[in-house]
Design a protein around this motif. Structure first.
Motif, PDB file in Angstrom:
ATOM      1  N   PRO A 119       0.916  -1.245  -0.084  1.00  0.00           N
ATOM      2  CA  PRO A 119      -0.014  -0.160  -0.019  1.00  0.00           C
ATOM      3  C   PRO A 119       0.883   1.321  -0.075  1.00  0.00           C
ATOM      4  CG  PRO A 119      -0.672  -1.646   1.528  1.00  0.00           C
ATOM      5  CD  PRO A 119       0.533  -2.030   1.136  1.00  0.00           C
ATOM      6  N   ASP A 120       0.563   2.148  -0.794  1.00  0.00           N
ATOM      7  CA  ASP A 120       0.953   3.640  -0.762  1.00  0.00           C
ATOM      8  C   ASP A 120       0.703   4.428   0.370  1.00  0.00           C
ATOM      9  OD1 ASP A 120       3.075   5.098  -1.994  1.00  0.00           O
ATOM     10  OD2 ASP A 120       1.678   6.168  -3.351  1.00  0.00           O
ATOM     11  N   PHE A 121       1.288   4.047   1.499  1.00  0.00           N
ATOM     12  CA  PHE A 121       0.488   4.657   2.903  1.00  0.00           C
ATOM     13  C   PHE A 121       1.389   6.153   2.935  1.00  0.00           C
ATOM     14  CE2 PHE A 121      -0.777   0.593   5.168  1.00  0.00           C
ATOM     15  CZ  PHE A 121      -2.156   0.800   4.553  1.00  0.00           C
ATOM     16  N   THR A 122       2.481   5.990   3.050  1.00  0.00           N
ATOM     17  CA  THR A 122       3.316   7.407   3.681  1.00  0.00           C
ATOM     18  C   THR A 122       4.706   7.784   3.106  1.00  0.00           C
ATOM     19  OG1 THR A 122       3.874   8.440   5.679  1.00  0.00           O
ATOM     20  CG2 THR A 122       4.074   5.978   5.340  1.00  0.00           C
ATOM     21  N   ASP A 123       5.279   8.777   3.203  1.00  0.00           N
ATOM     22  CA  ASP A 123       6.343   9.223   2.763  1.00  0.00           C
ATOM     23  C   ASP A 123       7.237   9.726   3.861  1.00  0.00           C
ATOM     24  OD1 ASP A 123       5.102  11.538   2.748  1.00  0.00           O
ATOM     25  OD2 ASP A 123       6.498  12.321   1.114  1.00  0.00           O
ATOM     26  N   ASN A 124       6.559   9.208   5.166  1.00  0.00           N
ATOM     27  CA  ASN A 124       6.951   9.814   6.556  1.00  0.00           C
ATOM     28  C   ASN A 124       8.474   9.110   6.775  1.00  0.00           C
ATOM     29  OD1 ASN A 124       7.164  11.033   9.161  1.00  0.00           O
ATOM     30  ND2 ASN A 124       5.991   9.508  10.045  1.00  0.00           N
ATOM     31  N   ASN A 125       9.488   9.640   6.362  1.00  0.00           N
ATOM     32  CA  ASN A 125      10.800   9.149   6.666  1.00  0.00           C
ATOM     33  C   ASN A 125      11.518   9.449   8.078  1.00  0.00           C
ATOM     34  OD1 ASN A 125      11.070   9.644   3.247  1.00  0.00           O
ATOM     35  ND2 ASN A 125      10.859   7.712   3.947  1.00  0.00           N
ATOM     36  N   LEU A 126      11.263   8.668   9.023  1.00  0.00           N
ATOM     37  CA  LEU A 126      11.477   9.097  10.405  1.00  0.00           C
ATOM     38  C   LEU A 126      12.732   8.258  11.043  1.00  0.00           C
ATOM     39  CD1 LEU A 126       9.099   7.602  12.927  1.00  0.00           C
ATOM     40  CD2 LEU A 126       8.894   6.987  10.734  1.00  0.00           C
TER      41      LEU A 126
END
Length: 535
Positions: A119-126
């Motif tokens: 799934p293309d959920f997020t780009d939150n690179n944490l």
């Protein structure tokens, strides 16, 4: 309360703040420690469920001529922009499924799942800061990374791995060789021959040209592939090992359920629940030749385990030696749900005592096997370890580790010794009691530990920076960002002598600093690639 430490929203410090330095910084310590971690856990009236969901907050500590300057900014990812515009969480994360998603219709969601298993959920690179070529990125374990401006901490642009290399997921812990080339490992889900693990390399001089919009990743080349042993349950991995001639990939018993992941939205479950630990399975250890890309034909395996962080790997007298932090179960992620962080420290420690503490273990793989040796013969010929490797009747090699130390995570080394025989590693001491966290230095030869600790303070992952003319492995300093649960105690950057753990300086800050995860020290002018320390 632990939520003061973990789950409170962090505050940006977009302009540099000068720290008050107590003690004396080494004259040679010039550069920037770039750090990453979750920093925002609620938006409007909505809140995340898991600590690894929080929106990424980027920190920089710049050491310049005996002074220290701090700044921080939230990663301006698409996820951040969507959430802030809506004033609520509208993008799903590891432990938080947004359901229903107001930004997409059910038909749009259905199309997404039909066209991509992941799934293309997020780009939150944490999770970490990584370098490709001459460019730096905030990273996590998804198909997106976000390029950063090192001076301002501005987000330059979002990059999709899938446009340059055939992977759906990639680690946030790559390796850098002596020339500065970057090696990383990802999973390709959509291969016609079934899912596979892909090792790829990005040349050291590749750079993202802002004018021509050329990306360092455009020069990425696959090194080799390893087929997943299960089409529906690829192994989860967070890091890997690198030696002079090999990539060390541990295909562990902690797995991703692809079918469950692909239907997570409709089932109303989060991504994290799609991971499962198979205690009855074995763990495969793959050696991939860095030059040919071919996997060594010998099947090495060990018992079921979970690993997030490799420490180091090297070759020694016909053996591949690699050290990593292992667990006997997958409960660590479950402990980090924020509902558990609402307890006070004593309650949390009592309720969530780990059935499997982090254990630093050494595995040894003999490359040249004596197939005529009597049954049960230990094929490990090294004398400085109790690790064993025994050929089984089917020709596979069953490996048992040597336990180096127990109770340490977030390991780091003098990166000049990466892929080489080494003696010391550093990390955060993990003791599941109410006592404060500590920084530890482990001597592999003596199996002893030096520690730094201070009441009511919590240090982040320690980062080793070597002195310019260092001869000995531990000639340098340890850097760690330290925060407190006590609002009366200000945060500071701690600088320790790496040899004896004596405090050289602390740079106190008048602004708030949030607990982070991983990072990278970048020497001034980034002139020495091999000096960079990735955690």
């Amino acid at each position: 309360m632990l939520n003061v430490l973990f789950a409170k929203n962090g505050t940006e410090t977009p302009e540099p703040v000068k720290a008050n330095v107590e003690g004396t910084l080494p004259d040679w310590l010039q550069g920037t420690l770039l750090r990453n971690g979750p920093g925002m856990f609620s938006v409007g009236d909505t809140a995340y469920n898991h600590w690894f969901d929080g929106m990424a907050l980027i920190h920089s500590f710049t050491f310049k001529d005996g002074e220290v300057y701090y700044r921080s900014k939230y990663l301006n990812s698409d996820t951040y922009k969507k959430n802030m515009t809506a004033n609520r969480i509208v993008v799903s994360e590891f432990g938080t499924m947004v359901y229903p998603d107001p930004c997409k219709s059910i038909f749009s969601r259905a199309f997404t799942y039909l066209t991509s298993i992941i799934p293309d959920f997020t780009d939150n690179n944490l999770i970490n800061i990584i370098r490709y070529g001459e460019d730096y990125y905030a990273s996590s374990e998804i198909n997106y990374i976000n390029q950063l401006d090192l001076e301002t901490l501005d987000t330059v642009r979002r990059v999709n791995y899938r446009n340059y290399i055939a992977v759906n997921l990639a680690t946030a812990h790559p390796h850098y060789d002596d020339q500065g080339n970057t090696y990383n490992l990802g999973t390709s889900m959509m291969s016609l021959t079934g899912p596979k693990y892909v090792i790829f390399k990005v040349p050291c001089h590749a750079s993202a040209d802002k004018e021509k919009k050329k990306l360092a990743l455009k020069k990425a080349k696959p090194v080799g592939t390893v087929p997943c042993r299960s089409r529906m349950y690829p192994s989860y991995f967070h890091s890997f090992g690198l030696t002079e001639n090999y990539i060390v990939f541990v295909e562990q018993s902690y797995k991703l359920d692809i079918l469950k992941l692909a239907t997570a939205y409709y089932r109303g479950i989060n991504w994290g629940s799609c991971l499962k630990f198979d205690k009855d399975d074995t763990t495969l250890i793959h050696l991939i030749n860095r030059t040919t890309g071919k996997t060594v034909s010998t099947k090495y395996y060990t018992d079921a385990l979970v690993v997030f962080h490799h420490i180091n790997a090297y070759e020694d007298e016909g053996h591949v030696v690699f050290d990593m932090i292992t667990y006997r179960d997958g409960n660590l992620y479950n402990m980090m749900y924020l509902k558990n962080m609402q307890q006070n420290i004593e309650e949390f420690m009592e309720a969530h005592k780990m059935s499997s503490p982090p254990t630093c273990q050494r595995f040894v793989l003999p490359l040249d096997l004596d197939r005529d040796a009597p049954d049960g013969t230990n094929q490990v010929k090294l004398t400085d370890t109790t690790a064993t490797a025994v050929v089984q009747k089917d020709g596979a090699v069953y490996c048992q580790p040597d336990t180096l130390f127990q109770g340490l995570e977030l390991p780091g080394i003098n990166y000049k010794f990466n892929a080489r025989k080494y003696r010391y590693f550093y990390g955060t001491r993990v003791e599941w009691t109410a006592s404060p966290n500590k920084i530890g230095k482990i001597d592999i030869v003596t199996r002893k530990c030096l520690e730094w600790t201070e009441e009511e303070y919590y240090p982040s992952e320690p980062v080793f920076v070597a002195s310019p003319d260092a001869v000995e492995e531990d000639d340098g300093v340890i850097l760690s960002s330290v925060i407190s649960t006590n609002p009366e105690k200000s945060p500071f950057m701690l600088v320790l002598n790496a040899k004896n753990f004596e405090e050289l300086a602390r740079a106190r800050l008048s602004t708030s600093v949030h607990l982070d995860l991983h990072g990278l020290f970048i020497p001034r002018q980034d002139s020495t690639k091999s000096d960079q320390q990735g955690a």
